[in-house]
Design an enzyme around this catalytic site. Structure first.
Site, PDB file in Angstrom:
ATOM      1  CE1 TYR A   1       1.926  -8.300  -3.633  1.00  0.00           C
ATOM      2  CE2 TYR A   1       3.451  -7.117  -5.039  1.00  0.00           C
ATOM      3  CZ  TYR A   1       3.220  -7.950  -3.976  1.00  0.00           C
ATOM      4  OH  TYR A   1       4.278  -8.419  -3.233  1.00  0.00           O
TER       5      TYR A   1
ATOM      6  CG  HIS B   1      -2.288  -0.648   0.773  1.00  0.00           C
ATOM      7  ND1 HIS B   1      -2.456  -2.004   0.738  1.00  0.00           N
ATOM      8  CD2 HIS B   1      -3.464  -0.124   0.337  1.00  0.00           C
ATOM      9  CE1 HIS B   1      -3.682  -2.287   0.328  1.00  0.00           C
ATOM     10  NE2 HIS B   1      -4.309  -1.169   0.069  1.00  0.00           N
TER      11      HIS B   1
END
Lengths: 528, 528
Positions: free
Chosen positions: A312, A134
């Protein structure tokens, strides 16, 4: 020279087979530094040369522009977009009208029964992935799926905040440290109410004692993310103490900045030697040795590609319920409940995550909460005019010729054929998710073959890996440099969890914690 | 290997002497591609290796931080700042209290009599420099002298505007071209009134017919800048026509984007082969051959350093009056008078600038209009805690030991000694400006030895020079690639000035235009 390298470039499947078998051979190679360093250099270059650097394409142009290099608000592109004047959405093959994305989710992604991760990866691994990625997957939804607002790499912004303003809010300005508070005799990040201005994203009603001020605005969403945020915060402060011991004259600013450099170094060390090692499942020990690239042609810059972001999206790793120390929490009672970490303590929480198996990254394994993300992924892949799944394989010289090659599940193969008509007409994410699992591996082959280059490139191209950064003084001398060079997942948790004994800290669930229904053949633990 | 390179690294003065003498030797080297390519590769690497890439320092920290790499709002630093706890402002040497900046300007910078540029460089050269460098020297005065708001390199933002918004305002969205208007039968940029929103900086009362909308907000300040802005705008549109001839199916967007890539290529080609060739005055022909670096260890990224910005403040090049076709304009009647270019036409204006000699970049040669900039430069150099002038020479292994080495003007030497006390206590810009002229050169040695690395690094590290960009298709095929590879200053003007005959287009004033009072020994024109 380049032609020679191309000739020597092994077939992806052959290389993978070599790397996940012949343990005796690898134990020899691993023990001979010259051999393992040479091979590691080869891996660094093989992987990173597969990535355009500087980048050539964005989603706005299917030809080379200066924008691709200069306009950082774009994600880069691995392959350029399908031109708008092509006969089909996938180019020339496949259907003229793609199936309704809702149908794709319903028939290909929706979890029917929880499929456990066949290598027995733990939830500690799943949250590691989520916490780590992230920092650089930051889609700018207001501008559109081709845009992003991050720093295009492993910049530790998930620990220190998205910009200097947030960083300043999170800093204590004492001894280089980040702000903390003590709850249940442990150090945690401060409550958001105590650090006004730190942007956090909440959904629905979230109690104030679940609202912490963290480096990334989404990290209040999952207790596993909050655990990692807490551990890294503690590690930063611990490192500052170590630095202060050897540099008592340093001011807060220098302790902070040098601590941050060490945290970036530790992050990369752990990602490569614990996380990538686990994901690859290679018998070859992958190592973090920036010096191996210092005499090679290699670019110390990185750009996040839109395909890397989509690739991802590993939401199938999330289970539907969480077992914390014997108490089972359905996912809806788990999200936005950071206080569960506080309640059980970091030790018990880490132990529990290490003992629960994650879901498999495969077709029909998206839990109900993440199906909307899968839908969004399909829709955005179309807006971005991604080339078909098989073109990404072609680009790596290992295309499929029929659906039965793509997956060994005849039902999934039939569904794909019904939805897309042609093996060259399958959408990128649909193909990725449906792919059969690779030998001794968590994923299908394309996740590894595409993710490997983007990952290696991103990790090794950070400034600290460059020749003029990678030296003891950058990290405050040998003490700091050694912290980086000896970092491990186990140390990271162990040194930052109170008490004499460490919990289980593992990316693999131990055999005793695997329900017999979830045991599998060919798993990590069963291997020779 | 690095140690070997260090040993082989020649002394800067020896190398310079070699390069500006022995013309017979160089004519041989220049004619043997293998030799000249090898030497050019050596020059590229020698220069660019002197620059930290990624950068290590900003003005905020005198030690390595991640901010240096990640926070683009900073200028980088060639050498870190003098620590705040040092005994003197220059570190350990020099006076505890530096002289009043106004005194420095008065005694070291103020023009007493106009000193002509001894290599007979023309005003066309002076404006080339000014036009070119403003694309990347963009100090963010609101944040302070250590900050900038540009793109850190040769990004052609001075032609296309500082961001996509301005670029869109300047575009016609027809055939890839920029907006133009016809005045006196020539094409010029549009008036600002006709393109609302393009930010331009005006001082005092400026008539509407002097207010054009240009790529850089300062380019309305000097007619010479307006001339260059006009020529590059015409060149972009000319290139678009060429591209459309070979790609009639291309839309406006592709013509524009590819035209912009070609303009960046032409810019670099002309800067290296015309401009740098002139500045260096080497007999060795410097060439723009990106392919020479493709197999070398070289970083395709760039960061502008604060010292590079200060070093490039060449305001002494500006004369006090301008002779346009026989009419003499005092500088106050010249600034903000873009309509002079329109009045005389680009042909006459170019010819006039080619025939007027610039001022020498040396002490006591700042005209009254630019003395405030010199004052600002001294003041900001102190705020940025620049290391002393001699430290920059030490860093390049050729320090001075006494004032009489620094300058051959005994009066300037005595003034420097009086103001600064110690050769190691001289401020950066004061030292740079006072330096004696190098053999057969426009500048003192440090300008060349510091500017060379920053320039070569900045030029060769643009994305188009990188292996995956530097190919015909990037530039629309052979037609576009050839435009880049054969660009020259002369062509740039000749192809974009109406009429059959070209004006004089020269960085050197021809002998007949040099007043006898301004003739000098050892000048370019007088050389063997």
């Amino acid at each position: 020279m380049q032609r020679l390298r191309r000739l020597l470039k092994p077939n992806p499947e052959t290389l993978h087979h070599l790397l996940v078998n012949y343990k005796w051979l690898w134990s020899i190679i691993n023990s001979v530094t010259f051999l393992s360093d040479s091979l590691m250099t080869f891996v660094y270059l093989l992987r990173s040369n597969a990535v355009d650097s500087p980048p050539l394409y964005t989603s706005a142009h299917e030809y080379i522009t200066l924008e691709a290099s200069y306009n950082l608000s774009y994600y880069a592109r691995g392959l350029p977009a399908v031109p708008t004047d092509c006969p089909t959405p996938m180019g020339i093959k496949g259907k003229r009208v793609l199936p309704d994305p809702k149908i794709v989710v319903e028939r290909l992604f929706k979890r029917t029964v929880f499929k456990p991760e066949p290598m027995h990866s733990s939830l500690l691994l799943a949250y590691f992935a989520q916490h780590f990625i992230h920092q650089f997957f930051k889609t700018d939804h207001q501008k559109g799926p081709g845009f992003q607002w991050g720093g295009h790499g492993v910049d530790v912004s998930h620990v220190y905040g998205k910009n200097k303003h947030v960083e300043n809010l999170l800093r204590s300005f004492q001894d280089g440290k980040l702000k903390t508070q003590v709850l249940n005799n442990e150090e945690y990040p401060p409550y958001q109410a105590d650090v006004p201005g730190v942007p956090m994203t909440w959904m629905g009603q979230v109690a104030d004692n679940n609202k912490f001020a963290l480096g990334h605005q989404f990290f209040g969403m999952m207790p596993g993310l909050f655990l990692y945020a807490t551990i890294w915060m503690r590690e930063h402060n611990r490192v500052c103490d170590e630095l202060r011991r050897v540099h008592p004259e340093w001011d807060d600013e220098r302790l902070f900045q040098t601590g941050k450099l060490i945290i970036q170094g530790e992050t990369i060390k752990i990602v490569i030697e614990d996380y990538v090692q686990h994901l690859s499942n290679y018998h070859f020990l992958v190592t973090f040795k920036p010096e191996l690239l210092h005499t090679e042609v290699f670019q110390y810059q990185n750009r996040i590609a839109a395909e890397f972001d989509h690739m991802y999206r590993w939401h199938p790793l999330m289970p539907d319920e969480f077992n914390i120390s014997g108490v089972v929490y359905p996912i809806m009672e788990f999200i936005f409940k950071s206080d569960l970490v506080v309640k059980y303590g970091t030790k018990v929480f880490t132990d529990s995550l290490s003992r629960q198996i994650a879901g498999q990254m495969t077709a029909r394994n998206h839990g109900f909460l993440t199906q909307s993300v899968a839908l969004d992924t399909i829709e955005n892949g179309r807006k971005l005019r991604f080339q078909p799944y098989n073109n990404y394989r072609k680009n790596l010289d290992f295309p499929h010729t029929k659906f039965s090659e793509l997956t060994d599940d005849p039902e999934v193969a039939a569904t794909l054929e019904e939805l897309y008509g042609d093996i060259d007409g399958v959408e990128f994410y649909a193909g990725l998710l449906s792919e059969k699992r690779r030998e001794n591996n968590m994923f299908g082959a394309l996740v590894i073959e595409m993710g490997g280059p983007f990952s290696v490139k991103g990790l090794m191209s950070t400034p600290i890996c460059s020749p003029r950064y990678w030296k003891p003084s950058t990290f405050g001398g040998d003490v700091g440099f050694n912290i980086v060079k000896t970092a491990s997942l186990e140390k990271l948790f162990c040194k930052n969890i109170p008490g004499d004994e460490c919990p289980l800290i593992s990316f693999v669930v131990p055999p005793e914690n695997i329900p017999s229904s979830e045991k599998c053949e060919n798993c990590k633990n069963d291997e020779l």
